[in-house]
Design a protein around this motif. Structure first.
Motif, mmCIF file in Angstrom:
data_model
loop_
_atom_site.group_PDB
_atom_site.id
_atom_site.type_symbol
_atom_site.label_atom_id
_atom_site.label_comp_id
_atom_site.label_asym_id
_atom_site.label_seq_id
_atom_site.Cartn_x
_atom_site.Cartn_y
_atom_site.Cartn_z
ATOM 1 N N PRO A 103 46.925 121.640 -66.828
ATOM 2 C CA PRO A 103 48.329 121.183 -66.485
ATOM 3 C C PRO A 103 49.141 122.210 -65.640
ATOM 4 C CG PRO A 103 47.629 122.175 -68.617
ATOM 5 C CD PRO A 103 46.605 122.035 -67.896
ATOM 6 N N GLN A 104 48.721 123.315 -65.628
ATOM 7 C CA GLN A 104 49.404 124.143 -64.531
ATOM 8 C C GLN A 104 49.011 124.064 -63.045
ATOM 9 O OE1 GLN A 104 48.547 128.253 -65.658
ATOM 10 N NE2 GLN A 104 50.434 128.342 -67.125
ATOM 11 N N ILE A 105 50.305 123.953 -62.215
ATOM 12 C CA ILE A 105 49.927 123.731 -60.981
ATOM 13 C C ILE A 105 50.311 125.333 -60.520
ATOM 14 C CG2 ILE A 105 50.760 122.769 -58.719
ATOM 15 C CD1 ILE A 105 49.618 120.827 -61.074
ATOM 16 N N LEU A 106 49.181 125.895 -59.774
ATOM 17 C CA LEU A 106 49.151 127.166 -59.160
ATOM 18 C C LEU A 106 49.445 127.036 -57.684
ATOM 19 C CD1 LEU A 106 45.773 128.506 -60.883
ATOM 20 C CD2 LEU A 106 48.097 128.297 -61.568
ATOM 21 N N MET A 107 49.955 128.244 -57.309
ATOM 22 C CA MET A 107 50.242 128.541 -55.895
ATOM 23 C C MET A 107 48.973 128.554 -55.113
ATOM 24 S SD MET A 107 52.802 129.120 -53.748
ATOM 25 C CE MET A 107 53.145 129.793 -51.974
ATOM 26 N N PRO A 108 48.869 127.557 -54.079
ATOM 27 C CA PRO A 108 47.429 127.544 -53.484
ATOM 28 C C PRO A 108 47.434 128.524 -52.265
ATOM 29 C CG PRO A 108 48.727 125.570 -52.710
ATOM 30 C CD PRO A 108 49.764 126.555 -53.517
ATOM 31 N N ALA A 137 54.180 124.913 -61.400
ATOM 32 C CA ALA A 137 54.917 124.101 -62.223
ATOM 33 C C ALA A 137 53.774 123.607 -63.340
ATOM 34 C CB ALA A 137 54.943 122.762 -61.415
ATOM 35 N N LEU A 138 54.579 122.766 -64.279
ATOM 36 C CA LEU A 138 53.707 122.185 -65.358
ATOM 37 C C LEU A 138 53.477 120.821 -65.062
ATOM 38 C CD1 LEU A 138 54.359 124.246 -68.616
ATOM 39 C CD2 LEU A 138 52.188 124.445 -67.270
ATOM 40 N N VAL A 139 52.230 120.084 -65.177
ATOM 41 C CA VAL A 139 52.164 118.573 -65.186
ATOM 42 C C VAL A 139 51.390 118.274 -66.203
ATOM 43 C CG1 VAL A 139 51.065 116.749 -63.967
ATOM 44 C CG2 VAL A 139 52.241 118.547 -62.686
ATOM 45 N N VAL A 180 58.981 116.930 -56.027
ATOM 46 C CA VAL A 180 58.874 115.939 -57.445
ATOM 47 C C VAL A 180 60.092 116.877 -58.091
ATOM 48 C CG1 VAL A 180 56.829 114.903 -57.236
ATOM 49 C CG2 VAL A 180 57.363 117.272 -58.113
ATOM 50 N N LYS A 181 60.578 116.073 -59.321
ATOM 51 C CA LYS A 181 61.224 116.828 -60.231
ATOM 52 C C LYS A 181 60.856 116.695 -61.568
ATOM 53 C CE LYS A 181 64.643 112.890 -60.351
ATOM 54 N NZ LYS A 181 63.620 112.044 -59.760
ATOM 55 N N VAL A 182 61.523 117.577 -62.552
ATOM 56 C CA VAL A 182 61.152 117.154 -63.870
ATOM 57 C C VAL A 182 61.271 115.874 -64.202
ATOM 58 C CG1 VAL A 182 61.578 118.127 -66.052
ATOM 59 C CG2 VAL A 182 61.448 119.730 -64.362
ATOM 60 N N GLY A 183 60.201 115.308 -65.056
ATOM 61 C CA GLY A 183 60.148 114.154 -65.644
ATOM 62 C C GLY A 183 59.585 113.081 -64.622
ATOM 63 N N GLY A 195 49.696 112.587 -64.422
ATOM 64 C CA GLY A 195 50.549 113.240 -65.474
ATOM 65 C C GLY A 195 52.195 113.164 -65.098
ATOM 66 N N THR A 196 52.951 113.843 -66.002
ATOM 67 C CA THR A 196 54.149 113.852 -66.178
ATOM 68 C C THR A 196 54.749 115.566 -65.619
ATOM 69 O OG1 THR A 196 54.410 112.365 -67.366
ATOM 70 C CG2 THR A 196 56.567 113.718 -67.033
ATOM 71 N N VAL A 197 55.470 115.724 -64.553
ATOM 72 C CA VAL A 197 55.984 116.945 -64.259
ATOM 73 C C VAL A 197 57.032 117.276 -65.551
ATOM 74 C CG1 VAL A 197 57.164 118.339 -62.754
ATOM 75 C CG2 VAL A 197 55.953 116.502 -61.765
ATOM 76 N N THR A 198 56.479 118.572 -66.181
ATOM 77 C CA THR A 198 57.312 118.851 -67.328
ATOM 78 C C THR A 198 58.256 120.129 -67.160
ATOM 79 O OG1 THR A 198 55.651 120.174 -68.227
ATOM 80 C CG2 THR A 198 55.831 117.709 -69.039
ATOM 81 N N GLU A 199 57.739 120.725 -66.170
ATOM 82 C CA GLU A 199 58.318 122.129 -65.981
ATOM 83 C C GLU A 199 58.399 122.434 -64.501
ATOM 84 O OE1 GLU A 199 59.329 126.406 -68.158
ATOM 85 O OE2 GLU A 199 57.828 125.022 -68.928
ATOM 86 N N ILE A 200 59.333 122.987 -63.782
ATOM 87 C CA ILE A 200 59.217 123.801 -62.679
ATOM 88 C C ILE A 200 59.366 125.185 -62.610
ATOM 89 C CG2 ILE A 200 60.402 123.865 -60.331
ATOM 90 C CD1 ILE A 200 60.216 120.871 -60.058
ATOM 91 N N LEU A 201 58.354 126.020 -62.274
ATOM 92 C CA LEU A 201 58.403 127.536 -62.873
ATOM 93 C C LEU A 201 58.978 128.286 -61.501
ATOM 94 C CD1 LEU A 201 54.893 127.240 -64.563
ATOM 95 C CD2 LEU A 201 57.266 127.522 -65.644
ATOM 96 N N VAL A 202 58.750 127.587 -60.264
ATOM 97 C CA VAL A 202 59.348 128.514 -59.126
ATOM 98 C C VAL A 202 60.203 127.854 -58.531
ATOM 99 C CG1 VAL A 202 58.757 129.624 -57.176
ATOM 100 C CG2 VAL A 202 57.206 129.969 -59.138
ATOM 101 N N ALA A 203 61.441 128.195 -58.255
ATOM 102 C CA ALA A 203 62.430 127.472 -57.507
ATOM 103 C C ALA A 203 62.217 127.202 -56.227
ATOM 104 C CB ALA A 203 63.829 127.946 -57.582
ATOM 105 N N GLU A 204 62.645 126.303 -55.661
ATOM 106 C CA GLU A 204 62.640 125.860 -54.139
ATOM 107 C C GLU A 204 63.297 126.837 -53.362
ATOM 108 O OE1 GLU A 204 63.312 121.572 -53.564
ATOM 109 O OE2 GLU A 204 65.008 122.218 -52.092
#
Lengths: 463, 339
Positions: A2-7, A74-76, A23-26, A53-62
């Motif tokens: 579920p966690q998307i990591l900074m690559p 982010a969380l997917v 993408v945006k939450v949802g 999956g669904t993007v449920t949270e964006i943890l680091v802002a643009e």
């Protein structure tokens, strides 16, 4: 996942800017969908989703700068997955990027190198086989010896074949393959077009598939076109494949200076190939060694570089007449026992060294003369044992001085017998110039007997 | 007698060969395995688990899948360059072993000593995994030489890219292959960019199927995004080689979605170009649409396959993450064989 990591975009990247969220939450995402854009000073790249999956949270802002690699951005969540299962990111079990490279004991690097890096296994050379009492010795040229070696091995093993320029119908540019076409036919004695790079690679491929090719280069000068295949494909194959695929084959032909053929046709590659792990490198001087070692080379399960010498092709020597005369690879031969000074040489260098030895012995210097015969693996033990006895060492070779065989021996004797040396090691080599054409200059460029004697005089403080 | 290279014909070939549902399912499964595996590899690279170079095959899946379906597994040999993960997966090498090699672990196919670009299997007759551009053309020709020498009836398949197609040794190999009529199929995977240089900027003639013309080697240009076209052409080419007629060239018109390697942002082409390929030509989506249109396969059936594939990839990734690094003593093994 579920966690998307900074690559990391490259092996060296440590942080970057999260330039843009696509993408945006949802949003529902699937594999391959672009999630965000990442910027470094060198490049911009897209982060793609690996799962659905669904993007449920964006943890680091643009627009955030300096986002460290492996930071969750982010969380997917997949269908039915809860945020709780995000607790154990895979990254935790991963080594840090800086630790990923190969040196396993990196943390011990500050300690003595011997503690961090396992020692190389010791190579032990076999000695020459005992010849039966009263064995008949036959005088023959190096050319005949090489020819017999190949004919015998072609008879012995149907997987052995020879290919090269003019090896078949022309009977060999230097007549080393004379008669082989007649006995073994055109399927096993194969004339190639003038395409060293291509046929060397072709032969390596055939060796991968189980054949045992002998590749003749008309001279080693032309093999520079093929050196990539010799080193990158043949020599490294066993290691790169973790021991699965090898290239049992021989690359052979005349090496070093012939006579009056100029810079591009007069080069000694001994040091070049002896540098490469994975290769066996043989450079015989005598007819007997030429025969016994070429047969060993053809039977070797490893790629062998077999360096002959055009000037030596016509020289004669005594070869034992036995059914199957095979010599051990990796064993030097003591050509003369002595106690005052050690001379080490190989191939054509042995001619200068032998003649110098005769003169020196006549002058009362008890020379020990060693013919290396094999350059990799190098029989350094024989050299060191000799130096322990004589305390003095001169090396002789036709190749250039810098990074030469003599330089290598000098270094290893310094490491292994420093306390036994009574004088600095001296190298007699070809001069540090491209080979000139003019007869007088060519003579000056090559080593000679007087230079060997002068070097011996210097290390024995006789002059 | 050589077939004239049919540069434009293939692109407009009216008779698209039809796949049975079984063939479509097989192709779907194989291509999806490559896609998911490569996506995972890209992700693991980003996490620092995979080092150095990592060249992904995403977008080109139909090429190796169609060719391998037309070949005899375990008999015909294959060799390629450094974009090699897909080849191994389709040839049946263990995904765990491939992924663990990418992460440099002891359970990798080369014990962690080869890396992404260097994996091999005698058993599956896969000979790499070669890092020097163009070398595999000569090596593959040698595999074909061995096939003819031993008379084992196998065909060698040598893949290289549009970039390698400009290397000199390729033409040395073409010459010998035709001179001796060796059973080799050269598959030129034309993905239009040699790293960052487009074929137009690197090649005097961009129809690579014609590159064997002066050696009298027949060539075809094939839609490399349609696995049926690939399979059909591969059958012709392999049959040609196996029957003793010598080499054959297949130029596969394909496309890689990702950069040349992980560190390549692919600035040399437009986003529209990539999007167009992904949306209109994607090799997996073509098969998916065909299967669903056939009426017998449902979304659920395909989802089931997706789940199975994902499990394989997850298992490979877990193995490759947790398997230990090779023992320090491995540094000194496999350099030469003790006689």
């Amino acid at each position: 996942m579920p966690q998307i990591l900074m690559p990391a975009l490259s092996p060296t990247m440590e942080e970057g800017k999260l330039a843009k969220w696509v993408v945006k939450v949802g949003d529902k995402v699937k594999s391959g969908d672009v999630l965000a854009e990442i910027e470094t000073d060198k490049a911009t790249m897209e982060v793609e989703s690996v799962d659905e999956g669904t993007v449920t949270e964006i943890l680091v802002a643009e627009g955030t700068e300096g986002v460290k690699v492996n930071t969750p951005i982010a969380l997917v969540l997949a269908e039915g997955e809860s945020a709780g299962s995000a607790a154990a990111p895979v990254a935790e079990t991963a080594p840090e990027p800086s630790e990923a490279p190969v040196v396993p004991a990196e943390k011990a690097a500050a300690a003595a190198p011997s503690a961090a890096v396992p020692a190389a296994p010791k190579f032990e050379a076999q000695s020459d086989p005992d010849l039966p009492e009263g064995v008949e010795m036959v005088e023959m040229t190096v050319r005949q010896a090489l020819n017999e070696a190949m004919a015998e091995e072609l008879r012995r093993d149907k997987d052995v074949f020879i290919m090269g320029e003019e090896v078949a119908e022309y009977q060999g540019a230097y007549k080393i393959t004379q008669g082989l076409l007649q006995e073994f036919g055109k399927d096993r004695v194969i004339d190639t077009p003038i395409t060293e790079h291509g046929f060397a690679g072709l032969a390596v491929g055939a060796a991968f598939a189980g054949l045992k090719p002998i590749v003749e280069f008309m001279t080693w000068n032309f093999a520079m076109q093929a050196i990539d295949q010799i080193i990158n494909s043949a020599a490294k194959q066993l290691y790169m494949s973790g021991g699965q695929v090898t290239a049992p084959m021989v690359f052979r032909g005349p090496n070093g200076a012939a006579a009056r053929v100029g810079a591009q046709h007069s080069q000694d590659y001994s040091a070049w190939y002896s540098h490469v792990p994975g290769l066996t490198v043989i450079a015989p001087y005598s007819a007997a060694d030429a025969k016994g070692l070429l047969k060993a080379a053809i039977r070797s399960p490893n790629p062998v570089v077999f360096l002959e010498n055009e000037i030596l092709y016509g020289s004669t020597g005594l070869v034992p007449k036995v059914d199957d005369f095979v010599l051990p690879i990796g064993k030097a031969r003591i050509a003369r026992k002595g106690s005052d000074v050690t001379i080490v040489s190989f191939s054509m260098g042995m001619r200068y060294a032998t003649q110098a030895t005769e003169k020196l012995v006549a002058a009362g210097v008890d020379v020990e003369l060693i013919d290396l015969r094999t350059l990799r693996p190098l029989d350094i033990d024989t050299v060191i044992e000799s130096v322990k006895k004589t305390g003095r060492l001169v090396t002789v070779e036709e190749g250039w001085p810098q990074g030469g065989i003599g330089s290598e021996i000098s270094a290893r004797v310094m490491e292994g017998a420093f306390d036994h040396l009574d004088a600095p090691v001296m190298r007699v080599t070809g001069k540090d110039v491209p080979m000139p054409y003019a007869a007088n200059l060519e003579k000056l460029a090559l080593p000679n007997v007087d230079e060997v004697i002068a070097a011996v005089n210097a290390v024995t403080y006789r002059s | 007698m050589a077939r004239k290279a049919t540069a434009t014909q293939a692109k407009t070939q009216p008779n698209v060969p039809q796949f049975s549902e079984q063939q479509d399912l097989e192709a779907f499964r194989e291509m999806l395995l490559i896609r998911r595996f490569e996506e995972k590899a890209g992700q693991m690279y980003g996490m620092g688990l995979i080092g150095g170079f990592c060249h992904l095959y995403i977008g080109q899946e139909a090429v190796v899948t169609g060719i391998t379906m037309a070949s005899e597994k375990g008999k015909d040999s294959q060799i390629t360059g450094y974009r090699d993960h897909g080849h191994m997966l389709v040839m049946g090498l263990d995904p765990k072993g491939v992924m663990a090699e990418l992460t440099g672990r002891q359970g990798g196919l080369s014990k962690g000593k080869g890396g992404s670009m260097h994996m091999f299997s005698n058993e599956h007759r896969f000979y790499g995994g070669n890092g020097i551009v163009g070398a595999q053309a000569s090596l593959g020709t040698g595999l074909a030489f061995a096939a003819k020498y031993s008379g084992d009836g196998s065909v060698a398949i040598a893949y290289f890219g549009d970039g390698a197609a400009n290397q000199g040794q390729v033409y040395e190999s073409f010459n010998m292959a035709k001179l001796w009529n060796l059973p080799v199929v050269y598959v030129i995977e034309n993905n239009k960019y040699a790293m960052g240089t487009s074929i137009e900027r690197a090649a005097a003639t961009t129809d690579f199927s014609m590159r064997g013309a002066s050696f009298n080697i027949p060539g075809e240009q094939v839609d490399g995004m349609d696995v049926r076209m690939v399979y059909d052409a591969a059958q012709r080419a392999i049959e040609h080689a196996r029957s003793g007629k010598g080499p054959y060239i297949l130029e596969m018109l394909t496309y890689r979605y990702r950069g040349h390697s992980m560190s390549d942002p692919a600035k040399y082409r437009s986003k529209d170009e990539v999007t167009k390929y992904r949306q209109e030509r994607d090799p997996i989506e073509q098969v998916r649409a065909r299967l669903l249109a056939g009426g017998k396969i449902s979304e659920e059936d395909l989802k089931q396959i997706e789940t199975e594939i994902r499990a394989i990839v997850t298992e490979a990734a877990d193995f490759a993450t947790n398997d230990p690094e090779p023992a320090a003593s491995e540094l000194w093994t496999d350099i030469t064989i003790e006689a």
